[in-house]
Design a protein around this motif. Structure first.
Motif, PDB file in Angstrom:
ATOM      1  N   ILE A 293     -19.300 -12.745  -5.670  1.00 41.40           N
ATOM      2  CA  ILE A 293     -19.781 -11.424  -6.060  1.00 41.40           C
ATOM      3  C   ILE A 293     -18.658 -10.494  -6.494  1.00 41.40           C
ATOM      4  N   CYS A 294     -17.545 -10.532  -5.781  1.00 36.06           N
ATOM      5  CA  CYS A 294     -16.457  -9.600  -6.073  1.00 36.06           C
ATOM      6  C   CYS A 294     -15.461 -10.137  -7.100  1.00 36.06           C
ATOM      7  N   GLN A 295     -15.387 -11.461  -7.250  1.00 37.02           N
ATOM      8  CA  GLN A 295     -14.443 -12.056  -8.193  1.00 37.02           C
ATOM      9  C   GLN A 295     -15.133 -13.154  -9.007  1.00 37.02           C
ATOM     10  N   PRO A 296     -16.198 -12.832  -9.722  1.00 33.54           N
ATOM     11  CA  PRO A 296     -16.993 -13.859 -10.421  1.00 33.54           C
ATOM     12  C   PRO A 296     -16.218 -14.607 -11.498  1.00 33.54           C
ATOM     13  N   LEU A 297     -15.278 -13.935 -12.172  1.00 40.86           N
ATOM     14  CA  LEU A 297     -14.530 -14.591 -13.238  1.00 40.86           C
ATOM     15  C   LEU A 297     -13.586 -15.670 -12.712  1.00 40.86           C
TER      16      LEU A 297
ATOM     17  N   HIS B 159     -27.526 -15.089   4.723  1.00 42.89           N
ATOM     18  CA  HIS B 159     -26.309 -15.215   5.531  1.00 42.89           C
ATOM     19  C   HIS B 159     -26.239 -14.123   6.585  1.00 42.89           C
ATOM     20  N   ILE B 160     -26.606 -12.902   6.224  1.00 45.36           N
ATOM     21  CA  ILE B 160     -26.599 -11.787   7.171  1.00 45.36           C
ATOM     22  C   ILE B 160     -27.582 -12.048   8.308  1.00 45.36           C
ATOM     23  N   VAL B 161     -28.785 -12.503   7.948  1.00 46.34           N
ATOM     24  CA  VAL B 161     -29.803 -12.801   8.962  1.00 46.34           C
ATOM     25  C   VAL B 161     -29.334 -13.927   9.875  1.00 46.34           C
ATOM     26  N   THR B 162     -28.761 -14.975   9.284  1.00 43.56           N
ATOM     27  CA  THR B 162     -28.284 -16.118  10.069  1.00 43.56           C
ATOM     28  C   THR B 162     -27.175 -15.715  11.024  1.00 43.56           C
ATOM     29  N   PHE B 163     -26.215 -14.950  10.523  1.00 39.18           N
ATOM     30  CA  PHE B 163     -25.094 -14.538  11.364  1.00 39.18           C
ATOM     31  C   PHE B 163     -25.556 -13.599  12.474  1.00 39.18           C
ATOM     32  N   GLY B 164     -26.422 -12.643  12.140  1.00 44.19           N
ATOM     33  CA  GLY B 164     -26.937 -11.724  13.151  1.00 44.19           C
ATOM     34  C   GLY B 164     -27.724 -12.444  14.225  1.00 44.19           C
ATOM     35  N   ASN B 165     -28.553 -13.386  13.815  1.00 44.72           N
ATOM     36  CA  ASN B 165     -29.349 -14.159  14.761  1.00 44.72           C
ATOM     37  C   ASN B 165     -28.461 -14.995  15.679  1.00 44.72           C
TER      38      ASN B 165
ATOM     39  N   GLY C 241     -24.691 -19.113  -8.546  1.00 45.41           N
ATOM     40  CA  GLY C 241     -24.723 -18.008  -7.594  1.00 45.41           C
ATOM     41  C   GLY C 241     -23.664 -16.967  -7.861  1.00 45.41           C
ATOM     42  N   THR C 242     -23.028 -16.949  -9.018  1.00 42.40           N
ATOM     43  CA  THR C 242     -22.035 -15.932  -9.346  1.00 42.40           C
ATOM     44  C   THR C 242     -22.671 -14.864 -10.194  1.00 42.40           C
ATOM     45  N   TYR C 243     -22.078 -13.672 -10.137  1.00 43.92           N
ATOM     46  CA  TYR C 243     -22.656 -12.517 -10.830  1.00 43.92           C
ATOM     47  C   TYR C 243     -21.592 -11.762 -11.588  1.00 43.92           C
ATOM     48  N   ARG C 244     -22.060 -11.041 -12.592  1.00 40.69           N
ATOM     49  CA  ARG C 244     -21.172 -10.152 -13.331  1.00 40.69           C
ATOM     50  C   ARG C 244     -21.839  -8.798 -13.432  1.00 40.69           C
TER      51      ARG C 244
ATOM     52  N   CYS D 248     -21.077  -3.526  -5.069  1.00 53.19           N
ATOM     53  CA  CYS D 248     -22.486  -3.265  -5.386  1.00 53.19           C
ATOM     54  C   CYS D 248     -22.735  -1.781  -5.654  1.00 53.19           C
ATOM     55  N   ARG D 249     -22.002  -0.932  -4.978  1.00 53.38           N
ATOM     56  CA  ARG D 249     -22.173   0.506  -5.160  1.00 53.38           C
ATOM     57  C   ARG D 249     -21.840   0.928  -6.579  1.00 53.38           C
ATOM     58  N   ARG D 250     -20.874   0.245  -7.222  1.00 53.13           N
ATOM     59  CA  ARG D 250     -20.455   0.598  -8.574  1.00 53.13           C
ATOM     60  C   ARG D 250     -21.213  -0.187  -9.648  1.00 53.13           C
ATOM     61  N   SER D 251     -22.153  -1.030  -9.229  1.00 46.88           N
ATOM     62  CA  SER D 251     -22.832  -1.925 -10.164  1.00 46.88           C
ATOM     63  C   SER D 251     -24.284  -1.499 -10.395  1.00 46.88           C
ATOM     64  N   SER D 252     -24.926  -2.219 -11.289  1.00 41.04           N
ATOM     65  CA  SER D 252     -26.310  -1.911 -11.647  1.00 41.04           C
ATOM     66  C   SER D 252     -27.269  -2.329 -10.539  1.00 41.04           C
ATOM     67  N   SER D 253     -28.502  -1.827 -10.610  1.00 41.19           N
ATOM     68  CA  SER D 253     -29.514  -2.176  -9.614  1.00 41.19           C
ATOM     69  C   SER D 253     -29.868  -3.658  -9.697  1.00 41.19           C
ATOM     70  N   GLU D 254     -29.838  -4.218 -10.899  1.00 43.07           N
ATOM     71  CA  GLU D 254     -30.120  -5.644 -11.062  1.00 43.07           C
ATOM     72  C   GLU D 254     -29.063  -6.487 -10.364  1.00 43.07           C
ATOM     73  N   PHE D 255     -27.809  -6.085 -10.509  1.00 42.49           N
ATOM     74  CA  PHE D 255     -26.710  -6.788  -9.849  1.00 42.49           C
ATOM     75  C   PHE D 255     -26.860  -6.702  -8.334  1.00 42.49           C
ATOM     76  N   ARG D 256     -27.202  -5.514  -7.834  1.00 42.66           N
ATOM     77  CA  ARG D 256     -27.370  -5.345  -6.391  1.00 42.66           C
ATOM     78  C   ARG D 256     -28.507  -6.212  -5.863  1.00 42.66           C
ATOM     79  N   GLY D 257     -29.572  -6.320  -6.639  1.00 39.20           N
ATOM     80  CA  GLY D 257     -30.694  -7.153  -6.216  1.00 39.20           C
ATOM     81  C   GLY D 257     -30.325  -8.613  -6.101  1.00 39.20           C
ATOM     82  N   LYS D 258     -29.571  -9.128  -7.096  1.00 37.38           N
ATOM     83  CA  LYS D 258     -29.141 -10.528  -7.064  1.00 37.38           C
ATOM     84  C   LYS D 258     -28.160 -10.777  -5.916  1.00 37.38           C
ATOM     85  N   ALA D 259     -27.250  -9.814  -5.702  1.00 35.23           N
ATOM     86  CA  ALA D 259     -26.285  -9.966  -4.615  1.00 35.23           C
ATOM     87  C   ALA D 259     -26.996  -9.988  -3.264  1.00 35.23           C
TER      88      ALA D 259
END
Length: 325
Positions: free
Chosen positions: A125-129, A241-247, A321-324, A223-234
């Motif tokens: 997400i942070c370094q897709p290139l 992963h968040i749910v798994t780790f929290g659980n 699973g990479t994003y721009r 994600c804060r500096r990106s589009s809503s579409e990017f945030r949704g995919k991220a």
């Protein structure tokens, strides 16, 4: 192998109650849970292994997480199911330490894999290139090897004390062999060992937790500096992963909280529930969360169940699973 002459040749689990005919009901329910764990995790493992489009770092780590669930569950359930039907609950010393090793390494593998998965999401997400140049097959393989070696080394340290201490008893107030429950049987003063063990446990999990929180802080900033579409995919790939780790953290905290109390002062039912939660809930939840939340895995599973054959490679437009932004 334990050489100390004061070490008993067997241990006895003392928290099993005499359920009478109900033991067959509990056995059936426990067997159903075990079969569910095996089936659910095998579905994810086979989906990742057989589908070419899922041969990506994120899915390989998910596959490893499910394999670890099978590993940890196998270290607990067969013996537990046997004890449910047995009138006596004795386990030999070698088998006890073997179970202790399996469960300890299962814990270490789970935490380490979740940490590696957090780095994978950070890179995607942070370094897709640079993602494909960083997360090559060789890198993924190296990370998995490091996870195993790191965990085996940590488990060896954790299990060193209980295998060398002179023991003055053989009664374990658990339903499986636990390093601290065995250590508490020692004839020696445990103050220094207790402090060292707690420090090691806190340091181990604090390091992993700090790294995971750091990666998600960086992801949130991107994600804060990106589009809503990017945030949704991220969010789509990070949420499982968040749910798994929290659980897993909640389940592990429940188990670790037992070490802060004398087990003879705690209700037997509470001991049993807290003891097995981290061995039951994560292995069930992990394949469900990833199988239902990630569309790539979900599509493969549904097509496999519907057609009974392997999905053709290239079925998905964006398997990496990479994003721009």
């Amino acid at each position: 192998m334990v050489n100390n002459s004061l070490t008993p040749s067997y241990f006895q689990f003392t928290v099993f109650a005499d359920f009478g005919p109900l033991r067959y009901l509990f056995f059936s329910l426990s067997l159903l849970i075990y079969v569910t764990i095996i089936s659910a995790n095998l579905v994810i493992v086979l989906s990742v292994c057989l589908e070419n489009s899922l041969h990506q770092p994120m899915y390989i780590f998910i596959c490893s997480l499910c394999l670890n669930s099978l590993y940890g569950s196998t270290g607990f359930f067969p013996r537990f199911l046997m004890d449910l039907l047995s009138n006596t609950h004795f386990i030999s010393c070698p088998l006890c330490f073997t179970q202790m090793y399996v469960i300890t390494t299962y814990l270490g593998h789970e935490v380490s894999l979740l940490t590696v998965m957090a780095y994978d999401r950070f890179a995607a997400i942070c370094q897709p290139l640079h993602y494909h140049s960083k997360m090559t097959f060789r890198t993924v393989l190296l990370l998995l090897i490091l996870v195993v070696l790191y965990t085996v080394g940590g488990a060896a340290y954790v299990l060193y004390q209980p295998t060398t201490l002179p023991l003055c008893g053989n009664k374990l107030n658990r339903i499986y062999c636990n390093d601290w429950s065995v250590t508490e049987l020692s004839c020696e003063d445990l103050t220094a060992i207790r402090i060292t063990s707690h420090f090691y446990a806190i340091a181990f999990f604090f390091i992993h937790l700090s790294f995971i929180l750091y990666t998600y802080l960086r992801i949130l900033l991107v994600c804060r500096r990106s589009s809503s579409e990017f945030r949704g995919k991220a969010l789509q790939t990070c949420l499982p992963h968040i749910v798994t780790f929290g659980n897993f953290c909640i389940s592990l905290f429940s188990e670790m909280s037992l070490s802060r109390y004398k087990t003879d002062e705690v209700n037997t039912f509470v001991i049993n529930v807290l003891s097995v939660e981290f061995l039951v809930i994560p292995p069930i939840m992990n394949p469900l969360v990833y199988g239902l939340k990630l569309p790539q895995i979900r599509a493969v599973i549904f097509r496999f169940l519907r057609e009974g054959k392997i999905v053709h490679p290239g079925s998905f437009k964006n398997p990496t699973g990479t994003y721009r932004s």
